[in-house]
Design an enzyme around this catalytic site. Structure first.
Site, PDB file in Angstrom:
ATOM      1  N   HIS A 166      -1.686  -7.859   2.565  1.00 47.76           N
ATOM      2  CA  HIS A 166      -1.690  -8.434   3.558  1.00 47.76           C
ATOM      3  C   HIS A 166      -2.926  -7.756   4.261  1.00 47.76           C
ATOM      4  O   HIS A 166      -3.304  -8.446   5.518  1.00 47.76           O
ATOM      5  CB  HIS A 166      -0.390  -8.121   4.256  1.00 47.76           C
ATOM      6  CG  HIS A 166      -0.038  -6.493   4.761  1.00 47.76           C
ATOM      7  ND1 HIS A 166      -0.452  -6.031   6.141  1.00 47.76           N
ATOM      8  CD2 HIS A 166       0.344  -5.474   4.078  1.00 47.76           C
ATOM      9  CE1 HIS A 166      -0.020  -4.989   6.120  1.00 47.76           C
ATOM     10  NE2 HIS A 166       0.193  -4.553   5.058  1.00 47.76           N
ATOM     11  N   CYS A 175       2.847   6.373  18.921  1.00 44.16           N
ATOM     12  CA  CYS A 175       3.827   6.338  19.868  1.00 44.16           C
ATOM     13  C   CYS A 175       5.223   6.837  18.880  1.00 44.16           C
ATOM     14  O   CYS A 175       5.387   5.796  18.153  1.00 44.16           O
ATOM     15  CB  CYS A 175       4.210   5.437  20.679  1.00 44.16           C
ATOM     16  SG  CYS A 175       5.287   5.878  22.092  1.00 44.16           S
ATOM     17  N   ASN A 198      -8.431   3.928   7.923  1.00 45.85           N
ATOM     18  CA  ASN A 198      -7.627   2.722   8.394  1.00 45.85           C
ATOM     19  C   ASN A 198      -7.969   2.767  10.107  1.00 45.85           C
ATOM     20  O   ASN A 198      -7.949   1.786  11.132  1.00 45.85           O
ATOM     21  CB  ASN A 198      -6.211   2.635   8.663  1.00 45.85           C
ATOM     22  CG  ASN A 198      -5.725   3.970   8.579  1.00 45.85           C
ATOM     23  OD1 ASN A 198      -6.005   4.932   7.755  1.00 45.85           O
ATOM     24  ND2 ASN A 198      -4.468   4.056   9.427  1.00 45.85           N
ATOM     25  N   THR A 255      13.165  -7.319 -10.226  1.00 45.94           N
ATOM     26  CA  THR A 255      12.594  -8.825 -10.533  1.00 45.94           C
ATOM     27  C   THR A 255      11.217  -8.873  -9.671  1.00 45.94           C
ATOM     28  O   THR A 255      11.188  -8.677  -8.491  1.00 45.94           O
ATOM     29  CB  THR A 255      13.560  -9.921 -10.180  1.00 45.94           C
ATOM     30  OG1 THR A 255      14.785  -9.615 -10.873  1.00 45.94           O
ATOM     31  CG2 THR A 255      13.062 -11.237 -10.601  1.00 45.94           C
ATOM     32  N   SER A 265      -3.476  -3.818  -1.156  1.00 47.48           N
ATOM     33  CA  SER A 265      -2.298  -4.358  -0.525  1.00 47.48           C
ATOM     34  C   SER A 265      -2.754  -5.692   0.250  1.00 47.48           C
ATOM     35  O   SER A 265      -3.679  -5.870   0.512  1.00 47.48           O
ATOM     36  CB  SER A 265      -1.893  -3.526   0.740  1.00 47.48           C
ATOM     37  OG  SER A 265      -0.669  -3.915   1.548  1.00 47.48           O
ATOM     38  N   GLN A 325      -7.443  -0.349   2.900  1.00 48.78           N
ATOM     39  CA  GLN A 325      -8.546  -0.880   3.747  1.00 48.78           C
ATOM     40  C   GLN A 325      -9.902  -1.532   3.353  1.00 48.78           C
ATOM     41  O   GLN A 325     -10.850  -1.987   3.983  1.00 48.78           O
ATOM     42  CB  GLN A 325      -8.794   0.164   4.979  1.00 48.78           C
ATOM     43  CG  GLN A 325      -7.470   0.380   5.738  1.00 48.78           C
ATOM     44  CD  GLN A 325      -7.253  -0.460   6.659  1.00 48.78           C
ATOM     45  OE1 GLN A 325      -8.178  -1.631   6.952  1.00 48.78           O
ATOM     46  NE2 GLN A 325      -5.936  -0.540   7.336  1.00 48.78           N
ATOM     47  N   GLY A 339       0.675  -1.270   0.033  1.00 49.25           N
ATOM     48  CA  GLY A 339       0.002   0.123   0.030  1.00 49.25           C
ATOM     49  C   GLY A 339       0.809   1.340   0.055  1.00 49.25           C
ATOM     50  O   GLY A 339       0.478   2.164  -0.698  1.00 49.25           O
TER      51      GLY A 339
HETATM   52  N1  PLP Z   1      -3.090   2.930   3.448  1.00 46.71           N
HETATM   53  C1  PLP Z   1      -3.701   2.563   4.534  1.00 46.71           C
HETATM   54  C2  PLP Z   1      -5.366   3.259   4.462  1.00 46.71           C
HETATM   55  C3  PLP Z   1      -3.600   1.435   5.259  1.00 46.71           C
HETATM   56  O1  PLP Z   1      -4.305   1.228   6.166  1.00 46.71           O
HETATM   57  C4  PLP Z   1      -2.300   1.294   5.049  1.00 46.71           C
HETATM   58  C5  PLP Z   1      -1.697   0.123   6.105  1.00 46.71           C
HETATM   59  O2  PLP Z   1      -2.085   0.030   7.108  1.00 46.71           O
HETATM   60  C6  PLP Z   1      -1.372   1.614   4.096  1.00 46.71           C
HETATM   61  C7  PLP Z   1      -1.775   2.518   3.182  1.00 46.71           C
HETATM   62  C8  PLP Z   1       0.247   0.905   3.719  1.00 46.71           C
HETATM   63  O3  PLP Z   1       0.027  -0.232   3.257  1.00 46.71           O
HETATM   64  P1  PLP Z   1       1.057  -1.309   3.480  1.00 46.71           P
HETATM   65  O4  PLP Z   1       1.335  -1.742   4.827  1.00 46.71           O
HETATM   66  O5  PLP Z   1       0.806  -2.452   2.675  1.00 46.71           O
HETATM   67  O6  PLP Z   1       2.407  -0.515   3.070  1.00 46.71           O
END
Ligand code: PLP
Length: 386
Positions: free
Chosen positions: A200, A328, A150, A236, A198, A178, A69
């Site tokens: 994950h 933090c 997020n 790659t 993204s 998200q 992301g």
């Molecule tokens: N954008 C949003 C709204 C996200 O919640 C996050 C990750 O928490 C990101 C971008 C960044 O994604 P990545 O962790 O895959 O770099």
């Protein structure tokens, strides 16, 4: 009992994703190689591209694979800025509750004489459309507004924003990190020119993501070298992660309605359980974000008189994983800038805790979490009175 309620941070890779990694050990060819191993890797990559494109209603040549992301967001913003430069447009508009992956690259563009305008949000985190309409002018190259937040899960009226941008000749990017895999995402329907996601966040692996860029826009490469990804992203290709991202997205999209019905039921069970936590002070429990335009699995809550980070650590000691709403940095606890932009007090923001559910959770886990939160809040309020 270990309970994972931090799915907005990252999700557990699915069985099918692990199977790809375990069963494709011999598929290690480089897609640029001419031999059969390279050809096989290239075929895997392009099949994944076609299938991922299909799942978000894009064309395969509009999908560029990235490391996730953050990279997708950075590349989208820089691509919009480069497009603006060629058209003599130097204003970029976004909003205050974007992820840092958007805000920090915008900050950097200020060095290059771009004018960055960040629009306000209301108390639920919804972008101020009137203000947005006022600041998007013919000098505007790009507007970037996230699809879902997020921290608080608020979903933005992206289709409407895309129309406003196009009426004024600006490109529109949405950070859908998200949202993809959590709610239906159709790039045609949304009307966006660029969209980031993204793996994950939808039970794929970390280090894999993609950027959708409408076919007529020239991507600006952040990483230059051997010219992979049609020159947009050298290096790659991460073939097995891409293949597993494709499988994770297929699974996420296929089961979306049934899963969301279950997740929403658990989310509402959690919300009503948390709201019933005995409270000595009026309005002591507060749920952040929009009541209706929100992600299925997000519950961001504050308990008056309770420090969010301390509650997270206490829950952790009971095997429950959640996130604090505050960040933090450099040993200094700062209230969440998202909640601050939503006009919440420092106290309220410092008390925020985010529970983010997935289809892997069960109603039994939710009941256990409610009981544990009740105990922790009671204990913490007891300490804070002394
Ligand atoms: N954008 C949003 C709204 C996200 O919640 C996050 C990750 O928490 C990101 C971008 C960044 O994604 P990545 O962790 O895959 O770099």
């Amino acid at each position: 009992m270990d309970i994972y309620l931090d799915n907005a941070a990252t999700t557990r890779p699915s069985e099918a994703v692990w199977n790809v990694i375990v069963n494709c050990r011999e598929e290690y060819g480089n897609p640029s190689s001419l031999h059969f191993m390279g050809e096989q890797a290239k075929m895997t990559l392009e099949k994944s591209r076609r299938e991922i494109a299909d799942l978000i209603e894009a064309y395969p040549n509009e999908i560029y694979f990235t490391s996730g992301g953050t990279e997708s967001d950075n590349q989208a913003i820089v691509t919009g800025a480069a497009w603006g430069r060629t058209h003599g447009k130097f204003r970029i508009v976004s909003q205050k509750t974007e992820h840092k992956a958007v805000l920090n690259i915008l900050e950097r563009l200020k060095w290059m004489d771009y004018e960055i305008v960040l629009v306000d949000v209301d108390k639920n985190g919804v972008v101020d459309i009137g203000q947005l309409e006022n600041v998007i002018n013919e000098q505007t190259a790009l507007v970037s507004i996230m699809l879902a937040n997020n921290e608080v899960g608020t979903i933005q009226p992206v289709e409407r924003i895309a129309d406003i941008c196009h009426a004024r000749g600006a490109l529109f990017h949405t950070d859908a990190v998200q949202a993809v895999g959590q709610i239906p995402v159709d790039v045609e329907k949304l009307g966006c020119d660029m969209l980031s996601f993204s793996a994950h966040k939808f039970h794929g692996l970390k280090g894999a993501g993609a950027l959708y860029i409408k076919h007529w826009i020239k991507p600006y490469p952040l990483i230059t070298g051997g010219g992979q990804e049609r020159g947009a992203r050298s290096g790659t290709e991460n073939v097995l992660s891409v293949k597993s991202m494709c499988i994770a997205l297929e699974e996420a999209v296929k089961g979306i309605e049934e899963r969301n019905a279950r997740v929403i039921e658990m989310r509402d069970r959690l919300i009503s359980g948390l709201l019933r936590i005995p409270d000595t002070k009026l309005n002591g429990v507060h749920i952040f974000g929009d009541c209706t335009a929100r992600l299925p699995g997000n519950v961001n809550v504050s308990f008056k008189g309770v420090d969010g980070e301390t509650l997270v650590l206490m829950l952790n000691s009971k095997g429950i994983c959640v996130s604090a709403g505050s960040a933090c940095s450099s040993n200094e606890l700062r209230p969440s800038y998202v909640l601050k932009a939503m006009s919440r007090s420092d106290d309220m923001a410092n008390s925020a805790v985010r529970f983010s559910l997935s289809g892997d959770n069960t109603p039994g886990e939710i009941d256990y979490v409610i009981d544990q939160v009740r105990e922790c809040v009671k204990a913490l309020r007891g300490y804070s009175k002394q």
